[in-house]
Design a protein around this motif. Sequence first.
Motif, PDB file in Angstrom:
ATOM      1  N   LYS A 135       0.834  -1.207   0.000  1.00  0.00           N
ATOM      2  CA  LYS A 135       0.000   0.000   0.000  1.00  0.00           C
ATOM      3  C   LYS A 135       0.866   1.254   0.000  1.00  0.00           C
ATOM      4  CE  LYS A 135      -3.838   2.244   0.033  1.00  0.00           C
ATOM      5  NZ  LYS A 135      -4.718   2.225  -1.127  1.00  0.00           N
ATOM      6  N   ALA A 160       3.652   5.774  -5.571  1.00  0.00           N
ATOM      7  CA  ALA A 160       3.546   5.789  -7.033  1.00  0.00           C
ATOM      8  C   ALA A 160       2.491   6.806  -7.474  1.00  0.00           C
ATOM      9  CB  ALA A 160       3.203   4.400  -7.554  1.00  0.00           C
ATOM     10  N   GLN A 161       1.370   6.892  -6.742  1.00  0.00           N
ATOM     11  CA  GLN A 161       0.332   7.872  -7.060  1.00  0.00           C
ATOM     12  C   GLN A 161       0.867   9.294  -6.938  1.00  0.00           C
ATOM     13  OE1 GLN A 161      -3.151   7.243  -4.646  1.00  0.00           O
ATOM     14  NE2 GLN A 161      -3.459   5.167  -5.407  1.00  0.00           N
ATOM     15  N   GLU A 162       1.748   9.495  -5.944  1.00  0.00           N
ATOM     16  CA  GLU A 162       2.341  10.817  -5.733  1.00  0.00           C
ATOM     17  C   GLU A 162       3.478  11.092  -6.719  1.00  0.00           C
ATOM     18  OE1 GLU A 162       1.545  13.269  -3.418  1.00  0.00           O
ATOM     19  OE2 GLU A 162      -0.225  12.044  -3.071  1.00  0.00           O
ATOM     20  N   SER A 205       2.143   1.803  -3.448  1.00  0.00           N
ATOM     21  CA  SER A 205       1.065   2.288  -4.298  1.00  0.00           C
ATOM     22  C   SER A 205       0.818   3.786  -4.081  1.00  0.00           C
ATOM     23  CB  SER A 205      -0.204   1.493  -4.005  1.00  0.00           C
ATOM     24  OG  SER A 205      -1.313   2.051  -4.651  1.00  0.00           O
ATOM     25  N   LEU A 206       0.792   4.209  -2.828  1.00  0.00           N
ATOM     26  CA  LEU A 206       0.573   5.619  -2.520  1.00  0.00           C
ATOM     27  C   LEU A 206       1.726   6.487  -3.027  1.00  0.00           C
ATOM     28  CD1 LEU A 206      -0.854   5.252   1.100  1.00  0.00           C
ATOM     29  CD2 LEU A 206      -2.117   5.978  -0.946  1.00  0.00           C
TER      30      LEU A 206
END
Length: 114
Positions: A19, A25-27, A22-23
């Motif tokens: 997680k 990568a989103q940023e 993933s966070l």
Amino acid sequence: MTESVAVHAVELTDVAATKVRSLLAQEGRDDLALRVAVQPGGCSGLMYQLYFDERQLDGDLVREFGDVRVVVDQMSAPYLDGATIDFADSIDRQGFTIDNPNAAGSCACGDSFH
């Protein structure tokens, strides 16, 4: 001579590490660490804080879980010794959870402990 880095005893589950990746990568950032801290507050006296931080402060304890860095400040480390950070994604709960053997009790909301 190699510089030694002090490590902490906080564990990060594979689910939580995934997680965090993933966070990040989103940023679009790979230079941030997950900082875990204990602050005064909440109905039981102490509260957890989890957030991404680009800084590393004097006395910080660092532990790497693959490409995920978890940072704990020196003052919070004794409160978090042996704690496990996980991520829950169910109907009744979503978010990071901390299972802390040092917590003598917690409030009904689960956000603070003593």
